[in-house]
Design an enzyme around this catalytic site. Structure first.
Site, PDB file in Angstrom:
ATOM      1  CB  ILE A 498     -16.405   5.981   1.754  1.00 30.63           C
ATOM      2  CG1 ILE A 498     -15.805   5.221   0.955  1.00 30.63           C
ATOM      3  CG2 ILE A 498     -14.504   7.218   3.066  1.00 30.63           C
ATOM      4  CD1 ILE A 498     -15.907   5.260  -0.204  1.00 30.63           C
ATOM      5  CB  THR A 499     -20.909   3.765   4.424  1.00 32.74           C
ATOM      6  OG1 THR A 499     -20.933   3.476   5.685  1.00 32.74           O
ATOM      7  CG2 THR A 499     -20.627   2.322   2.835  1.00 32.74           C
ATOM      8  CB  CYS A 500     -23.982   8.393   5.377  1.00 31.79           C
ATOM      9  SG  CYS A 500     -23.404   8.675   3.610  1.00 31.79           S
ATOM     10  CG  ASP A 501     -24.880   2.354   8.845  1.00 34.17           C
ATOM     11  OD1 ASP A 501     -24.155   2.258  10.027  1.00 34.17           O
ATOM     12  OD2 ASP A 501     -25.261   1.338   8.072  1.00 34.17           O
ATOM     13  CG  ASN A 549     -23.961   5.376   1.898  1.00 29.66           C
ATOM     14  OD1 ASN A 549     -23.512   5.224   2.682  1.00 29.66           O
ATOM     15  ND2 ASN A 549     -25.321   5.677   1.949  1.00 29.66           N
TER      16      ASN A 549
END
Ligand SMILES: *Cc1c(COP(=O)(O)O)cnc(C)c1O
Length: 635
Positions: A498-501, A549
């Site tokens: 669920i990280t934005c990476d 994050n």
């Protein structure tokens, strides 16, 4: 795969027995089972029961689950294997191991290892000042060793000498000549006799990710020339009797037993030669490196090992014995610094799949319309083209899609036409894929199809916090559904976090005896949680993660096995994960100030009449509640 899916098929696919080391298996009910105590293989815990109890206690996932009995078992197995082999071999000294705490510094882990290791005088190893401060407080057994590695300053050395004052066996392992030049006057000034170890820079080159730990360019250790200079200096200072231990460490996760044998020969030979010139060494420390079969292949791949613990121990004991006997020197006490092998199995991350991302999911009405672009009608012909050769059909679809993209950029195609093309394209790919037998893939592009069509399962965790090595060095970690293993998994997917990476995903999966880019999992059911476990995270992964994050440390649940309890286990402790406010504070935010500022803004809107007063209070409380809450998704 068989039409009638059984747990044997699940075992074949996920390889739980192959990497489970006797601790993990699949139960007849389709759930993962854990037999955490090697002395009581029949006492098993159902992972589903554990997860149900965790949820019933109101604990949010993701969570790290620690099986303390596995930790104890691993300590016992290593020590008892050495003891037995030493006895069988007629080896004239003992094994006295240490646990390197960098592998998992959690206090509860270190305490459990010390407690389980007490009967064997199992000690600790530290590689930095804070680690040394921890081991000073936790390794109180005067018979156990404390091995001190890493680069040292005067404080590090002084703390080590404090340990000597407390009658601990603190061995200062010299990594550089200058450390000894610092130590000698310090020890004399304080009137404390140090125990000295010498770390040899090994000539044997280990393979794999940690090859840099050995060879001429290794970061640590002394060359033979430097060792001889140190011996001279110690003689001159009348301190040669302080040199007690010879140390080497050729790298973590040694996958090939031949490198172990080579390192043992080199180290034992050096030990013997040093003893012959009068260095009174008592210990030979073979470092860490005992590997884990993460991918279950029992091979020399980076995530596996081609030997058993028994074999490793036998190679060390018999290898050292043979050389010492030939050289006619006494057998040294054997020290090892196995970290990974002690801790990897004992913890896992349990989390839930919170959603599915599918290329093929969205549908648009594709019925022909008056005057539609030729590319759209061309693509439609392929939808009905099941009699075409699959490769040709695939090539045409890919080419139309590319042309459509070019046309869109030039303003030739409308949004509706693009949506139609897209819908048809994915429909064609799915049809081609399902018309093919997995075993009979001939074209590479068609193999790629599987990857393109795989779903992405959105998993409530952060790779960077919980599985750093999968991202950093391509390490394989087993990931398996906790239950439903008696059902055929029908969805090919990859796991994303669920990280934005975009790097936040697992890219290697165990599929049978192969490593795949994706893995079959079960379809998600509405209103029902789907829990997966990522296993063998107890070494390094537990403690190396970062807060990318601002996802913080996970909640921890400590499980003990007890056959009087229902389900044969109880939750001994819950350590809450890092709250959003704690994570923010480590980045220098003042969360009181933040809460006040948000409250002021809300109050302003209340005064202006945009928010009702009662609602304003609710919003304020809600913001504060979220600050105190978990950083992960609440589902
Ligand atoms: C990291 C390290 C270890 C632990 O290695 P494992 O492969 O985890 O057993 C042992 N000794 C030294 C000097 C290390 O740097």
């Amino acid at each position: 795969m068989a039409e009638n899916w059984t747990i044997d098929d699940a075992e074949e696919l996920y390889g739980v027995n192959r990497w489970g080391a006797g601790y993990f298996s699949i139960g007849a009910n389709g759930s993962i089972q854990i037999a955490p105590n090697h002395r009581l293989p029949d006492v098993t815990i159902d992972m589903k029961d554990v997860v149900d109890e965790i949820l019933a206690e109101g604990i949010q996932l993701p969570a790290v689950i620690r099986f303390h009995d596995i930790l104890r078992s691993q300590v016992e197995i290593l020590n008892e294997t050495f003891a037995k082999t030493i006895e069988d071999a007629g080896y004239n000294a003992r094994y006295i191991g240490v646990f390197p705490i960098k592998v998992n510094q959690m206090r509860e882990v270190v305490e459990e290892i010390i407690d389980a290791g007490e009967p064997y005088d199992y000690g600790l190893e530290a590689g930095s000042k804070p680690e040394l401060m921890a081991v000073l407080a936790y390794n109180e057994n005067p018979n156990a060793l404390t091995v001190l590695n890493g680069y040292k300053d005067e404080d590090y050395l002084t703390l080590a000498l404090l340990g000597r004052q407390l009658r601990r066996k603190m061995i200062i392992v010299i990594e550089k000549y200058s450390e000894l030049e610092m130590l000698i006057p310090l020890a004399k000034k304080l009137g404390v006799e140090p125990m000295i170890g010498l770390r040899s820079k090994m000539m044997v080159r280990s393979a794999g990710k940690w090859a840099g730990s050995s060879g001429d360019r290794a970061k640590f250790g002394l060359s033979i020339t430097e060792i001889l200079n140190i011996v001279e200096l110690l003689k001159k200072e009348d301190m040669l009797h302080c040199a007690k231990l010879l140390h080497f460490h050729i790298g973590s996760q040694m996958s090939d037993i031949r490198k172990v044998k080579e390192a043992v020969s080199e180290g034992a030979r050096l030990y013997a030669k040093l003893v012959q010139i009068g260095v009174p060494l008592e210990y030979l420390d073979i470092g860490g490196g005992l590997g884990i079969d993460y991918d279950g292949t029992s091979s020399t791949t980076d995530s596996s090992r081609n030997y058993s613990t028994d074999e490793y121990v036998a190679d060390v004991v018999y290898g050292v014995k043979q050389i010492c006997d030939l050289e006619e020197v006494p057998h040294p006490n054997l020290v090892s610094e196995s970290g990974r092998a002690i801790t990897a199995h004992h913890s896992c991350v349990v989390t839930n799949i919170v959603g599915e991302i599918k290329n093929t999911g969205a549908q648009f009405d594709i019925t022909p319309t008056e005057g539609e672009h030729i590319l759209v009608s061309n693509m439609r012909e392929l939808v009905n083209g099941s009699d075409m050769h699959p490769q040709e059909r695939y090539n045409d679809a890919a080419s139309f899609k590319q042309s459509a993209y070019e046309a869109f950029k030039l303003g030739i195609l409308s949004l509706d036409e693009m949506a139609k093309l897209d819908t048809m394209y994915w429909r064609i790919l799915s049809e081609i894929h399902s018309s093919l037998d997995r075993e009979s893939f001939v074209f590479q592009e068609l193999e790629e199809l599987e990857d393109m069509l795989a779903s992405q399962y959105l998993c409530n965790f952060s790779i960077f916090q919980s599985a750093a090595d999968t991202w950093a060095i391509g390490q394989v970690l087993p990931i398996v559904p906790i239950n439903r293993l008696d059902e055929k998994p029908e969805v090919r997917c990859s796991i994303v976090d669920i990280t934005c990476d975009s790097d936040g995903k697992l890219s290697k999966y165990i599929e049978g005896t192969e490593i795949s880019d994706n893995i079959p999992m079960h379809s998600l059911r509405k209103g029902e949680d789907y829990h997966v476990g990522m296993f063998l995270t107890g070494a390094y992964q537990d403690v190396m993660g970062d807060m990318h994050n601002l996802f913080g440390r996970l909640t921890e649940v400590h499980i003990y096995c007890h056959d009087d309890e229902p389900g044969d286990f109880y939750i001994e402790e819950v350590v809450p994960g890092t709250s959003a406010e704690k994570v923010l504070e480590t980045m220098q935010y003042n969360t009181d100030f933040m809460a006040k500022t948000v409250k002021k803004s809300i109050d302003r809107e209340v005064r202006k009449g945009h928010i009702a007063p009662r609602e304003g209070v609710k919003w304020t409380d809600y913001y504060e509640k979220c600050l105190a809450g978990s950083t992960y998704l609440k589902v």
